[in-house]
Design an enzyme around this catalytic site. Structure first.
Site: not given
Length: 510
Positions: A266-267
């Site tokens: 994820s980011k």
RNA sequence: GGUCCGUUCAUCUAAGGGUUAGGAUUCAAGAUUUUCAUUCUUGCCAUAGGGGUUCGAAUCCCCUACGGACUACCA
């Protein structure tokens, strides 16, 4: 199949593209190239609430940097199917949604968000999950329960409504996935997804996606595995719209996983674990928080792409270094792995190193000169070319060359204490000073002459080779690393060498 | 909870019924070198578990375990 291959990458502009998205784009691009087809970029901006300014531009710039260039699409010149931004196609979708109602595949629902929330909570309190499906749709405020007049009146009154897909009860939906084979799901486990909402007069992803893929004549949908659960709905939509003959083939790609175990990448993972998850640096327009990017970290786009291509795919041979064209030539969905791939930062660095060492000294020098300029150093171009050639094997990134080669441009300001302790014996200053005089008296000043001269000097003095060379290195470099010493001496030149030795003799050990 | 997908060295992966289970990265050791790095050589390390099917299973089937995705009027 006789129709031309057409694939698309269809991100929504809700933030920067992370490397998983880039890989999806890459595989689409490779597949299109391999089959002489088209690759297009479509922006799925049907969620006005999550729109992030700058995200679309970021996506386009990222693809450009990677060399993943679409044949048509937003930012890459319109083709025959423009526009490619769903917000600009919004008037297209309602007709299809209405058609689905007419044909009995969809219905109006007037439930408010509050009502649905209440239903969910109520079910949850009984330990059950609320599903909007065949069991409840005839008892809620839908056009399946309400009279035709009532429905028309509500709409005329301006009451908000959505159109939901009428997922059939107990039907085995069989789907073919190019990577996973046959997948079967019973329709009773699925819910009645919203296709269109009156509030913003926009379709949801599902409808817009199917309509656009059909209209844009997409033949293969290559997307992340997170979409596999919605495949049944999509297949049902193609059937309901009577487009099954033109339904694309589907391929669901394995996910990119966090390096430390749990979940998909994820980011937030990038800067937490010390590596970028974005191709380009990104600054959040709201929080102004900056996330690092591969480009800014010093990766070559070719290396980045090569590394990404191998996360979940392999050519079936032991070759690991591929240009974009070679990747396109070798690419096949048959060799896409089924399981998720954990991202390996070490391998990413290794790839960059491979590209760095094969890059020409001229190009590397041009890159390195930018870094030198930032440090306020200007040097003769040919000199930089030589330096770069000498240190390229020892680094993964151009910017690391500075640590390896700074002494070529500036004299050491300090000397490594550990090396002093180990090598700088009592007789060192006298010995080095003498070596300096020998060096100054050479006729030529090329590495070969220096090497032999120093050798003779050491033999004559009955000194220890390692001791002399290392003290000399310490004086000139400031530490115990670096390329071949005679070469360094040649490149530094007589005067500089003399000056550095004098300084070292005066300074070290005091 | 439900549905679906998945599981080969630490990591990326090869082997689509018959190989001492191969390669790459990381790590370790050795060689080379004035140093560091490179390079070269070598080493360590895997078929999740249990049942079948078969002369033979990493490969086909079943169960279990574990991991993941999805489960919004987001995409």
């Amino acid at each position: 199949m006789n129709s031309k291959v057409r694939v698309r990458f269809a991100p929504s502009p809700t933030g920067p593209l992370h490397i998983g998205g880039v890989r999806t784009a890459l595989y689409n691009y490779l597949f299109a190239k391999k089959h002489g087809g088209d690759f297009l970029l479509r922006i799925e901006d049907t969620d006005s609430g999550r729109f992030v300014p700058g995200a679309e531009k970021y996506i386009i710039e990222s693809l450009r940097w990677c060399g993943i260039v679409p044949n048509e699409g937003v930012g890459f010149g319109d083709g025959a199917h423009a526009p490619y931004r769903q917000s600009e196609r919004k008037e297209l979708y309602l007709d299809y949604a209405l058609q689905l109602i007419d044909d009995g595949f969809a219905y109006y629902a007037f439930d408010t968000a509050e009502e649905l929330d209440a239903l969910r909570k109520e079910q949850e309190s009984q330990g059950k999950a609320f599903t909007y499906n065949y069991q409840v749709r005839t008892s809620l405020s839908t056009s399946l329960k309400l009279s035709k007049e009532d429905v028309e009146e509500r709409i005329a009154r301006g009451e908000q409504w959505v159109i939901r897909f009428k997922m059939p009860e107990n039907e085995q939906i069989r789907m073919q996935d190019l990577i996973r084979g046959e997948v079967v799901v019973n329709s009773s486990t699925l819910d009645d997804k919203v296709l269109y909402k009156s509030a913003d007069q926009l379709p949801t992803y599902h409808l817009a996606n199917i309509v656009d893929d059909f209209m844009m004549e997409i033949t293969h949908v290559i997307r992340g595995e997170e979409w596999l659960p919605s495949l049944p709905l999509h297949v049902m939509l193609y059937r309901a719209l009577d487009w099954e003959d033109n339904m694309p083939q589907f391929a669901h790609l394995p996910l990119l996983l966090k390096p430390d175990g749990k979940g998909k990448l994820s980011k937030r993972d990038g800067d937490r674990l010390g590596f970028p998850v974005f191709p380009l640096q990104w600054q959040d327009p709201k929080t102004e928080e900056i996330s690092s990017g591969y480009r800014e970290s010093g990766y070559f786009p070719e290396a980045f792409i090569n590394m990404l291509a191998f996360l979940g795919w392999n050519p079936g041979t032991t070759q690991e270094i591929f240009s974009l064209d070679e990747l396109a030539e070798a690419f096949s969905l048959d060799h896409v792995h089924k399981a998720g791939a954990r991202f390996d930062f070490e391998k990413a660095k290794w790839y960059n190193h491979q590209y760095l060492v094969t890059r020409s000294d001229e190009d590397l020098a041009a890159d390195f000169e930018k870094i030198l300029a930032e440090k306020g150093i200007s040097a003769e171009h040919n000199f930089v070319v030589k330096v770069v050639a000498l240190v390229k094997e020892r680094v993964n990134f151009v910017k690391e060359m500075w640590q390896q080669a700074s002494f070529f441009f500036i004299a050491p300001k300090s000397y490594d204490a550990d090396v002093i302790k180990k090598r700088w014996k009592d007789n060192a200053p006298a010995l080095i000073a003498e070596a300096k005089d020998v060096l100054l008296n050479f006729d030529g000043f090329d590495a070969e002459t220096i090497k032999h001269g120093l050798h003779d000097f050491i033999t004559e003095k009955q000194a220890n080779m390692g001791a002399v060379m290392n003290c000399l290195r310490l004086s000139l470099v400031g530490s115990s690393f670096g390329p071949d010493l005679p070469v360094i001496i040649e490149m530094l030149g007589k005067e500089e060498v003399a000056a550095r030795i004098e300084k070292a003799v005066k300074t070290i050990g005091i």
